[in-house]
Write an enzyme that holds these catalytic residues in place. Structure first.
Site, PDB file in Angstrom:
ATOM      1  N   ARG A  32      -3.850  -3.281  -0.151  1.00  0.00           N
ATOM      2  CA  ARG A  32      -2.455  -3.296  -0.602  1.00  0.00           C
ATOM      3  C   ARG A  32      -2.254  -2.669  -1.979  1.00  0.00           C
ATOM      4  NH1 ARG A  32      -3.595  -6.798   3.036  1.00  0.00           N
ATOM      5  NH2 ARG A  32      -2.056  -7.697   4.444  1.00  0.00           N
ATOM      6  N   GLU A  68       0.906 -16.824 -15.798  1.00  0.00           N
ATOM      7  CA  GLU A  68       1.651 -16.561 -17.026  1.00  0.00           C
ATOM      8  C   GLU A  68       2.789 -15.556 -16.840  1.00  0.00           C
ATOM      9  OE1 GLU A  68      -2.019 -18.476 -17.740  1.00  0.00           O
ATOM     10  OE2 GLU A  68      -1.754 -16.504 -16.815  1.00  0.00           O
ATOM     11  N   CYS A  91      -2.475 -10.548  -8.777  1.00  0.00           N
ATOM     12  CA  CYS A  91      -3.258 -10.720  -7.559  1.00  0.00           C
ATOM     13  C   CYS A  91      -3.964 -12.063  -7.594  1.00  0.00           C
ATOM     14  CB  CYS A  91      -4.280  -9.590  -7.430  1.00  0.00           C
ATOM     15  SG  CYS A  91      -5.349  -9.760  -5.993  1.00  0.00           S
ATOM     16  N   VAL A  92      -3.728 -12.863  -6.565  1.00  0.00           N
ATOM     17  CA  VAL A  92      -4.394 -14.152  -6.417  1.00  0.00           C
ATOM     18  C   VAL A  92      -5.100 -14.125  -5.066  1.00  0.00           C
ATOM     19  CG1 VAL A  92      -4.125 -16.658  -6.429  1.00  0.00           C
ATOM     20  CG2 VAL A  92      -2.519 -15.236  -7.725  1.00  0.00           C
ATOM     21  N   ILE A  93      -6.416 -14.256  -5.091  1.00  0.00           N
ATOM     22  CA  ILE A  93      -7.224 -14.213  -3.868  1.00  0.00           C
ATOM     23  C   ILE A  93      -7.737 -15.617  -3.578  1.00  0.00           C
ATOM     24  CG2 ILE A  93      -9.253 -13.214  -2.756  1.00  0.00           C
ATOM     25  CD1 ILE A  93      -8.917 -10.806  -4.718  1.00  0.00           C
ATOM     26  N   HIS A 129      -6.865 -24.040  -5.985  1.00  0.00           N
ATOM     27  CA  HIS A 129      -6.364 -23.242  -7.104  1.00  0.00           C
ATOM     28  C   HIS A 129      -5.401 -22.158  -6.638  1.00  0.00           C
ATOM     29  CE1 HIS A 129      -6.822 -20.114 -10.327  1.00  0.00           C
ATOM     30  NE2 HIS A 129      -6.625 -21.187 -11.066  1.00  0.00           N
ATOM     31  N   ASP A 179     -12.402 -21.179  -2.611  1.00  0.00           N
ATOM     32  CA  ASP A 179     -12.804 -22.401  -1.909  1.00  0.00           C
ATOM     33  C   ASP A 179     -12.053 -23.640  -2.360  1.00  0.00           C
ATOM     34  OD1 ASP A 179     -14.680 -20.980  -0.441  1.00  0.00           O
ATOM     35  OD2 ASP A 179     -16.221 -21.232  -1.993  1.00  0.00           O
ATOM     36  N   ALA A 220      -1.749 -14.369 -13.241  1.00  0.00           N
ATOM     37  CA  ALA A 220      -0.492 -14.451 -12.489  1.00  0.00           C
ATOM     38  C   ALA A 220       0.352 -15.647 -12.918  1.00  0.00           C
ATOM     39  CB  ALA A 220      -0.788 -14.538 -10.988  1.00  0.00           C
TER      40      ALA A 220
END
Length: 158
Positions: A129, A60, A82-84, A90, A87, A58
């Site tokens: 989603r 880039e 998609c960024v999940i 980041h 912990d 994501a």
């Protein structure tokens, strides 16, 4: 004088725009669903001249989208990723960087660049989603991009 530009459900452009999709290879089980949703939405509206590019992740997406927008080859670019949350911090850095980068690329090039990056707290939220249904966020990103193309076609530059 009021001018009505059709919105996503009824939108058909003539001629159909040439579009680009840039999709992140990170979380491909999710981003593949977004890509499919985006392609389906476009095809349903007769937009079939679509080039699909892969990005490492994501972060880039903004640079690649900006280059595609500057090429003059595309009327719109759809970014899918998609960024999940994990912990560490980041998640926040990648999400914010991609968001600001895509907005900046869009404003710099004056080419619609859709933000179709999921930023979720869990993998299940991302799966929900990206399913093959009307709530697919890839479909929504395609709709937003094409609606923006329609608007820009109808409003002359200053």
């Amino acid at each position: 004088m009021s001018k009505h530009i059709p919105v996503a459900p009824d939108l058909r452009l003539s001629p159909a725009p040439k579009m680009a999709i840039v999709v992140s290879r990170f979380n491909t089980n999710i981003t593949g669903g977004l890509k499919n949703g985006s392609l389906e939405w476009l095809e349903e509206r007769g937009i079939t001249d679509v080039d699909v590019y892969e990005a490492p992740g994501a972060f880039e997406l903004p640079l690649l989208a900006q280059r595609l927008a500057k090429s003059g080859k595309y009327e719109g670019v759809i970014c899918l990723g998609c960024v999940i949350k994990g912990d560490t911090a980041h998640f926040e850095f990648i999400s914010l960087g991609a968001t600001i980068g895509i907005m900046q690329a869009q404003l710099t090039t004056e080419v619609p660049i859709a933000f179709g990056i999921l930023t979720t707290y869990t993998e299940q939220q991302a799966v929900d989603r990206s399913r093959k249904d009307a709530e697919n966020k890839g479909r929504e990103a395609a709709a937003a991009c094409v609606e923006s193309v329609a608007f820009l076609r109808n409003v002359p530059r200053a």
